[in-house]
Design a protein around this motif. Sequence first.
Motif, short mmCIF file in Angstrom:
data_model
loop_
_atom_site.label_atom_id
_atom_site.label_comp_id
_atom_site.label_asym_id
_atom_site.label_seq_id
_atom_site.Cartn_x
_atom_site.Cartn_y
_atom_site.Cartn_z
N ARG A 225 1.39 33.86 -28.01
CA ARG A 225 2.89 34.05 -28.23
C ARG A 225 3.42 34.03 -29.68
N SER A 226 2.88 32.85 -30.35
CA SER A 226 3.05 32.74 -31.95
C SER A 226 2.57 33.98 -32.35
N VAL A 227 1.21 34.37 -32.22
CA VAL A 227 0.78 35.54 -33.02
C VAL A 227 1.73 36.70 -33.14
N ALA A 228 2.12 37.04 -31.62
CA ALA A 228 2.87 38.11 -31.56
C ALA A 228 4.32 38.04 -32.28
N VAL A 229 4.89 36.90 -32.06
CA VAL A 229 6.31 36.68 -32.95
C VAL A 229 6.05 36.90 -34.56
N THR A 230 4.84 36.29 -34.94
CA THR A 230 4.67 36.51 -36.22
C THR A 230 4.27 37.92 -37.02
N LEU A 231 3.57 38.79 -35.95
CA LEU A 231 3.56 40.04 -36.30
C LEU A 231 4.64 40.70 -36.23
N LEU A 232 5.56 40.67 -35.53
CA LEU A 232 7.04 41.34 -35.34
C LEU A 232 7.72 41.01 -36.55
N VAL A 233 7.65 39.87 -37.14
CA VAL A 233 8.72 39.30 -38.07
C VAL A 233 7.90 39.82 -39.52
N LEU A 234 6.59 40.05 -39.67
CA LEU A 234 5.92 40.62 -40.74
C LEU A 234 6.55 42.27 -40.78
N VAL A 235 6.04 42.94 -39.65
CA VAL A 235 6.47 44.17 -39.67
C VAL A 235 7.81 44.47 -39.89
N LEU A 236 8.92 43.69 -39.46
CA LEU A 236 10.26 44.24 -39.78
C LEU A 236 10.60 43.60 -41.13
N GLY A 237 10.00 42.54 -41.78
CA GLY A 237 10.66 42.28 -42.93
C GLY A 237 9.90 43.21 -43.99
N ASN A 238 8.60 43.57 -44.03
CA ASN A 238 7.92 44.21 -45.07
C ASN A 238 8.32 45.89 -44.66
N GLY A 239 8.55 46.19 -43.45
CA GLY A 239 8.86 47.61 -43.09
C GLY A 239 10.35 47.71 -43.69
N LEU A 240 11.38 46.97 -43.72
CA LEU A 240 12.52 47.12 -44.26
C LEU A 240 12.38 47.51 -45.76
N VAL A 241 11.86 46.58 -46.64
CA VAL A 241 11.71 46.44 -48.09
C VAL A 241 11.14 47.61 -48.56
N TYR A 242 9.79 48.04 -47.79
CA TYR A 242 9.19 49.07 -48.26
C TYR A 242 9.98 50.46 -47.97
N TRP A 243 10.61 50.47 -46.81
CA TRP A 243 11.58 51.92 -46.50
C TRP A 243 12.61 51.92 -47.61
N SER A 244 13.24 50.79 -48.12
CA SER A 244 14.22 50.57 -49.14
C SER A 244 13.71 50.96 -50.57
N LEU A 245 12.36 50.64 -50.79
CA LEU A 245 11.73 51.27 -51.91
C LEU A 245 11.56 52.67 -52.12
N ALA A 246 11.09 53.02 -50.88
CA ALA A 246 10.74 54.65 -50.80
C ALA A 246 12.03 55.39 -51.03
N ARG A 247 12.92 54.96 -50.07
CA ARG A 247 14.31 55.61 -50.21
C ARG A 247 14.97 55.58 -51.65
N ALA A 248 14.90 54.49 -52.50
CA ALA A 248 15.43 54.39 -53.75
C ALA A 248 14.72 55.43 -54.71
N ALA A 249 13.34 55.47 -54.44
CA ALA A 249 12.54 56.59 -55.33
C ALA A 249 12.89 57.71 -55.03
N MET A 250 13.17 58.06 -53.65
CA MET A 250 13.27 59.49 -53.28
C MET A 250 14.96 59.90 -53.63
N THR A 251 15.65 59.12 -53.91
CA THR A 251 17.04 59.35 -54.37
C THR A 251 17.18 59.26 -55.93
#
Length: 630
Positions: A267-293
Amino acid sequence: MAIAVRPTGAGPGAWLTRLRGSAEWQLLFHATWRADRRLAAAWWTLIVVRSALPPALAVVTGWLVGAIAEESSVLAPLTAVGVLFALLQTLGPLHSELGTNLGDRTAASLQDRLATAAVGPVGIAHLEDPELASDFSLARDFDLGITSPQLRVCMSYIGSGFVSFGAGIVSAIVVCGFHWWAGLALLLAWVSPRFLLRDSIAWNDWRSDEVKEHQRHADYAYRMAVDSPAAKEIRLFGLAEWTATRFTERRKALLAISLEAMRLKERSVAVTLLVLVLGNGLVYWSLARAAMTGELGLSLLVAYAGAAVGVSALATMEFDWWLADGSRPVPVVAGLEPAMRGVGDLPAGTASAGGLPAREIRFENVSFSYRADSRPILDGLDLVIEAGTSLAIVGQNGAGKTTLVKLLARLYDPTAGTIRADGVDLRGLAPDSWRGQIAAAFQDFVRYQLPLRENVAPSGAPDDVVRTALEQAGASGLAELDTVLSKQYVGGTDLSGGQWQRVALARALAAVAQGARVVILDEPTAQLDVRGEAEVFDRILRATRGLTTILVSHRFSTVRHADRICVLEGGRVVELGTHDELMTAGGRYRTMFDLQAARFTEGGAGADRGDPADPTDPADGTAETVRGDA
């Protein structure tokens, strides 16, 4: 952070107090600095410098890429990249060697503290206390790699872990230049495994009773396997496999316990993976969007993206394990120092013992127990030892003979009652001064891996005193005075059990020559043959004539020559007198004497061995030990 502290109270003050009391804090901010301040300062300085290098490299790489894209001069950014890359490659090995050195010095400092704590107290109760035995074993053997990795290994990994942690934090700060929330999101995402998986990584039960028991058994089996005194019996009795199996099984049990404690929770592993995916995904999506604009240029995109990747260094979970493991012995040693003083220290008087005893040594209603909940070894004992005479002490195993000797040497104090020398309570005398009046030869004497000279006179003495003592003990010609008594050294030699016992007797006689007035002989000839015993004891009587001599022995051929004989039973004196008086009385002494003498009558065991069949001189060539008294 990686320091495994579990705050249970409220408020930052309580949390900080627990943090400062943790094993990890004591290692990092006390033990290492106490061991070598300059080395510790250099180690921490390299942590700070190395922590800044990865995010700095990400920034200058972006600078270089931007310069290339803009077709401007790349000399400065390329030089910066080269310098940072060279520092990354060279400071790492340097830091590792520095950590190894610091670990060695810290381990040596801890061992010094433990040795000081062990020898510091006036008495020896702390070394025989079963409640301190487990912690003492752990503290004593922590750097052998048995109970945990060596500190020299741990410190290198701890240093690298701090570098990763610092680099992750600085990288997150760099990402904050893109958006304040971006660096914070990455920081929280990559720190989350430390909290969500902490129970799976840190071993919090390493000092439980079960773990301590396995560690003690593993340590015992290990020492049986590697120590030379046990080598003969282990092989002759076929115990090699038993010893190895015992060590292996206990170590496997320890490993199983640690693996169970470190088992990952799904259960701890699953929660940890979810937090990592959401946190990193949000930041990298924002970087990509800022570069494209067009909000971010290529140079900044590369710098921020590189720094974002660098934040992942915060998730180095191995750091926690090395830090927890490496810090284990520090609080144990720190706790043992006051504990050993509390158990082993005795009130230290200041009066000089010079000239004592001139009249007598008196035991007045003396009782003693090694533990408060155990039966008394001595129970209301009264005994007067006249100065300048010899007293033999006999009795069955457990009667209290060796305990009486320990009290006389003031290795312990009586639980009740008083021991006086010429009316002066021993507790009022300076311990070193009183012990300077005592010369002793114990059955469990020490075989020092030192030259013969230092074995006879550990505190130093003129060579003529050493040679005279050896001659009086019948040990002349064993070796040159400069010969080391151990075959583990070039040119060294070893002695037989009987020869070693003569050296131990010479040690006591050398102390007599230097002013000792009380001679304690606790089974002094147990490893000598019958004739050797008679010869040595005659020599000792001549050398100690006029001194106060206390002899503990099972051999009545030796005992009968003492001025008086004391029979102990149940912790009390039940008979006291000369050999002839006690034989005439027909009591306990007569019974023991007759039983031993019967071994030398016709057809007895002594006759089978070819020993002198003289019932009036029953020299028992196979004396029993008295360690049960201890």
